[in-house]
Motif scaffolding. Structure first.
Motif, PDB file in Angstrom:
ATOM      1  N   THR A  90       0.829  -1.208   0.000  1.00  0.00           N
ATOM      2  CA  THR A  90       0.000   0.000   0.000  1.00  0.00           C
ATOM      3  C   THR A  90       0.864   1.258   0.000  1.00  0.00           C
ATOM      4  N   LEU A  91       1.909   1.254   0.807  1.00  0.00           N
ATOM      5  CA  LEU A  91       2.807   2.412   0.874  1.00  0.00           C
ATOM      6  C   LEU A  91       3.529   2.624  -0.453  1.00  0.00           C
ATOM      7  N   PHE A  92       3.900   1.518  -1.114  1.00  0.00           N
ATOM      8  CA  PHE A  92       4.547   1.630  -2.421  1.00  0.00           C
ATOM      9  C   PHE A  92       3.589   2.256  -3.434  1.00  0.00           C
ATOM     10  N   ILE A  93       2.360   1.778  -3.459  1.00  0.00           N
ATOM     11  CA  ILE A  93       1.357   2.311  -4.391  1.00  0.00           C
ATOM     12  C   ILE A  93       1.141   3.799  -4.144  1.00  0.00           C
ATOM     13  N   ALA A  94       0.987   4.173  -2.879  1.00  0.00           N
ATOM     14  CA  ALA A  94       0.769   5.582  -2.544  1.00  0.00           C
ATOM     15  C   ALA A  94       1.964   6.439  -2.963  1.00  0.00           C
ATOM     16  N   SER A  95       3.179   5.936  -2.734  1.00  0.00           N
ATOM     17  CA  SER A  95       4.381   6.686  -3.116  1.00  0.00           C
ATOM     18  C   SER A  95       4.463   6.860  -4.625  1.00  0.00           C
ATOM     19  N   SER A  96       4.148   5.802  -5.363  1.00  0.00           N
ATOM     20  CA  SER A  96       4.187   5.873  -6.823  1.00  0.00           C
ATOM     21  C   SER A  96       3.214   6.925  -7.350  1.00  0.00           C
ATOM     22  N   ARG A  97       1.998   6.882  -6.855  1.00  0.00           N
ATOM     23  CA  ARG A  97       0.991   7.842  -7.328  1.00  0.00           C
ATOM     24  C   ARG A  97       1.349   9.277  -6.925  1.00  0.00           C
ATOM     25  N   SER A  98       1.887   9.434  -5.734  1.00  0.00           N
ATOM     26  CA  SER A  98       2.287  10.766  -5.285  1.00  0.00           C
ATOM     27  C   SER A  98       3.424  11.317  -6.148  1.00  0.00           C
ATOM     28  N   MET A  99       4.383  10.463  -6.498  1.00  0.00           N
ATOM     29  CA  MET A  99       5.516  10.922  -7.292  1.00  0.00           C
ATOM     30  C   MET A  99       5.103  11.332  -8.698  1.00  0.00           C
ATOM     31  N   THR A 100       4.270  10.531  -9.353  1.00  0.00           N
ATOM     32  CA  THR A 100       3.864  10.903 -10.717  1.00  0.00           C
ATOM     33  C   THR A 100       3.040  12.189 -10.720  1.00  0.00           C
ATOM     34  N   LYS A 101       2.247  12.406  -9.671  1.00  0.00           N
ATOM     35  CA  LYS A 101       1.480  13.654  -9.576  1.00  0.00           C
ATOM     36  C   LYS A 101       2.410  14.852  -9.431  1.00  0.00           C
ATOM     37  N   LYS A 102       3.405  14.727  -8.565  1.00  0.00           N
ATOM     38  CA  LYS A 102       4.355  15.831  -8.372  1.00  0.00           C
ATOM     39  C   LYS A 102       5.144  16.098  -9.648  1.00  0.00           C
ATOM     40  N   MET A 103       5.479  15.041 -10.386  1.00  0.00           N
ATOM     41  CA  MET A 103       6.213  15.219 -11.639  1.00  0.00           C
ATOM     42  C   MET A 103       5.369  15.951 -12.674  1.00  0.00           C
ATOM     43  N   ARG A 104       4.075  15.681 -12.684  1.00  0.00           N
ATOM     44  CA  ARG A 104       3.191  16.377 -13.624  1.00  0.00           C
ATOM     45  C   ARG A 104       2.938  17.817 -13.189  1.00  0.00           C
ATOM     46  N   ASP A 105       2.797  18.011 -11.887  1.00  0.00           N
ATOM     47  CA  ASP A 105       2.423  19.337 -11.385  1.00  0.00           C
ATOM     48  C   ASP A 105       3.572  20.341 -11.476  1.00  0.00           C
ATOM     49  N   ASP A 106       4.774  19.924 -11.120  1.00  0.00           N
ATOM     50  CA  ASP A 106       5.901  20.873 -11.097  1.00  0.00           C
ATOM     51  C   ASP A 106       7.221  20.105 -11.169  1.00  0.00           C
ATOM     52  N   ALA A 107       7.484  19.518 -12.322  1.00  0.00           N
ATOM     53  CA  ALA A 107       8.675  18.683 -12.482  1.00  0.00           C
ATOM     54  C   ALA A 107       9.954  19.476 -12.265  1.00  0.00           C
ATOM     55  N   LYS A 108       9.981  20.734 -12.680  1.00  0.00           N
ATOM     56  CA  LYS A 108      11.202  21.532 -12.593  1.00  0.00           C
ATOM     57  C   LYS A 108      11.711  21.617 -11.155  1.00  0.00           C
ATOM     58  N   HIS A 109      10.819  21.961 -10.238  1.00  0.00           N
ATOM     59  CA  HIS A 109      11.227  22.098  -8.844  1.00  0.00           C
ATOM     60  C   HIS A 109      11.367  20.742  -8.155  1.00  0.00           C
ATOM     61  N   TYR A 110      10.540  19.806  -8.509  1.00  0.00           N
ATOM     62  CA  TYR A 110      10.562  18.488  -7.875  1.00  0.00           C
ATOM     63  C   TYR A 110      11.855  17.743  -8.189  1.00  0.00           C
ATOM     64  N   LEU A 111      12.379  17.919  -9.400  1.00  0.00           N
ATOM     65  CA  LEU A 111      13.589  17.231  -9.816  1.00  0.00           C
ATOM     66  C   LEU A 111      14.860  18.033  -9.551  1.00  0.00           C
ATOM     67  N   ALA A 112      14.726  19.276  -9.101  1.00  0.00           N
ATOM     68  CA  ALA A 112      15.887  20.147  -8.909  1.00  0.00           C
ATOM     69  C   ALA A 112      16.671  19.770  -7.654  1.00  0.00           C
ATOM     70  N   SER A 113      17.991  19.708  -7.784  1.00  0.00           N
ATOM     71  CA  SER A 113      18.845  19.437  -6.631  1.00  0.00           C
ATOM     72  C   SER A 113      18.997  20.690  -5.785  1.00  0.00           C
ATOM     73  N   ASN A 114      19.374  20.476  -4.534  1.00  0.00           N
ATOM     74  CA  ASN A 114      19.635  21.589  -3.624  1.00  0.00           C
ATOM     75  C   ASN A 114      21.070  22.066  -3.851  1.00  0.00           C
ATOM     76  N   ASP A 115      21.218  23.299  -4.338  1.00  0.00           N
ATOM     77  CA  ASP A 115      22.541  23.826  -4.680  1.00  0.00           C
ATOM     78  C   ASP A 115      23.175  24.618  -3.547  1.00  0.00           C
ATOM     79  N   ALA A 116      22.659  24.450  -2.330  1.00  0.00           N
ATOM     80  CA  ALA A 116      23.163  25.242  -1.207  1.00  0.00           C
ATOM     81  C   ALA A 116      24.537  24.781  -0.728  1.00  0.00           C
ATOM     82  N   TYR A 117      24.953  23.587  -1.152  1.00  0.00           N
ATOM     83  CA  TYR A 117      26.201  23.035  -0.640  1.00  0.00           C
ATOM     84  C   TYR A 117      27.236  22.922  -1.763  1.00  0.00           C
ATOM     85  N   SER A 118      28.449  23.294  -1.434  1.00  0.00           N
ATOM     86  CA  SER A 118      29.525  23.308  -2.424  1.00  0.00           C
ATOM     87  C   SER A 118      29.938  21.885  -2.803  1.00  0.00           C
TER      88      SER A 118
END
Length: 338
Positions: A269-297
């Motif tokens: 169940t947790l796997f299914i929920a994670s999968s659906r949540s990830m594809t939704k985030k990728m559709r909604d705002d892939a640019k920010h969702y896939l962006a790495s944190n550049d705060a560290y050198s």
């Protein structure tokens, strides 16, 4: 992101066949070597060898960390030493090499696997190359480890590292190349095995649902891993469709599971929920969702796994959670807890 490190698991079916197989004697001394029992013996040996290769892929000496200090991480660290000291022509005043355990641990497990009397040609070839590259790395790393541990670099101002550091870096790169080729072969072989298990099971049986759940979670994981750098809408649609199929298989499994505990159902169940949540985030705002944190050198990320973890994108962090649900499920299924 390298998701393969936690992706391979021992094949579920055929384990009793493995347990009854004696690698030294082959078929029983009191049995007749018919084509049928020789075929079964060969299959058992192939499964045994595959599971030994799984042990190679999954081996980590830093079990308390999500991924451990793998060779790619160590390469970053060595390149940072090169950038900080050698390229800037500064005296070396801080140095460390690769830990011995990841190298020797992989070598030990590879030697054990390749020695098993079974033929898996593509995997065997990739494993042999991987083993040779690790054995080439080991003495060079041992020499520089002693140099680092005794702080001899404070005496020679880094001369030995200047001489052999580039060779160490080049050899780590060769190991990584061989490791990737080995794990690519493992991925293909793993997919074939899991699909065959699913398709050969009696429909609507417990084995059918169990193997189906594993099969769909693995192909979903492969597709999701491919989306961590760039999103493809066709792939997202396939992930969603496969997740829906997985949900149906989970419902079938939940009805006829042979144990009363719902622990394994919860993992699915947790796997299914994670999968659906990830594809939704990728559709909604892939640019920010896939962006790495550049705060560290790059220097901080090279020096510590903590900073590399903090630099991950939200998608990478969510993917680790997705894979942990798959890993937990397979561990429990392998232990007959489902």
């Amino acid at each position: 992101m390298d998701y393969k490190k936690i992706f391979f698991f021992a094949i579920l079916s055929g384990m009793t066949l493995i347990a009854g197989c004696d690698d030294k004697k082959g078929v029983s001394e009191n049995s007749v070597e018919t084509p049928a029992n020789l075929t079964e013996h060969n299959k058992a040996q192939e499964i045994l060898k595959y599971n030994a290769y799984v042990d190679v892929s999954n081996y980590q000496s830093y079990a308390n960390l999500p991924y451990g200090e793998d060779f790619a991480n160590q390469l970053l660290k060595q390149k940072q030493f090169m950038a900080d000291y050698i390229k800037k022509d500064k005296p070396l005043d801080n140095y460390s090499t690769l830990s011995e355990d990841p190298i020797s641990g992989k070598i030990e497990r590879l030697e054990k696997a390749v020695a098993i009397n079974a033929s898996l040609p593509k995997l065997d070839n990739a494993a042999a190359t991987y083993l040779q590259q690790l054995k080439t790395l080991q003495p060079l790393n041992d020499e520089l480890s002693l140099y680092a541990n005794t702080k001899e670099y404070l005496i020679d101002k880094g001369d030995l590292f200047k001489q052999k550091g580039p060779r160490l870096i080049a050899q780590i790169e060769e190991v990584i190349k061989a490791e990737n080729a080995f794990e690519d072969e493992m991925t293909q072989h793993d997919n074939q095995l899991v699909k065959a298990q699913f398709e050969s099971a009696e429909k609507n049986s417990l084995a059918y649902f169990r193997n189906g759940v594993i099969y769909y979670e693995k192909i979903i994981s492969h597709d999701m891993g491919d989306q961590l750098d760039q999103v493809d809408n066709d792939t997202l649609a396939r992930i969603d469709a496969n997740t829906n199929t997985l949900a149906d298989l989970m419902k079938g499994y939940d009805k006829i599971k042979s144990v009363s505990s719902n622990t394994c159902t919860s993992d699915i169940t947790l796997f299914i929920a994670s999968s659906r949540s990830m594809t939704k985030k990728m559709r909604d705002d892939a640019k920010h969702y896939l962006a790495s944190n550049d705060a560290y050198s790059d220097e901080l990320k090279a020096s510590s796994l903590v900073y590399r973890k903090l630099s991950e994108s939200s998608a990478e962090s969510d993917f680790e959670s997705l894979m942990s649900h798959l890993s937990s499920l397979i561990d429990k299924m392998n232990a007959d807890q489902c």
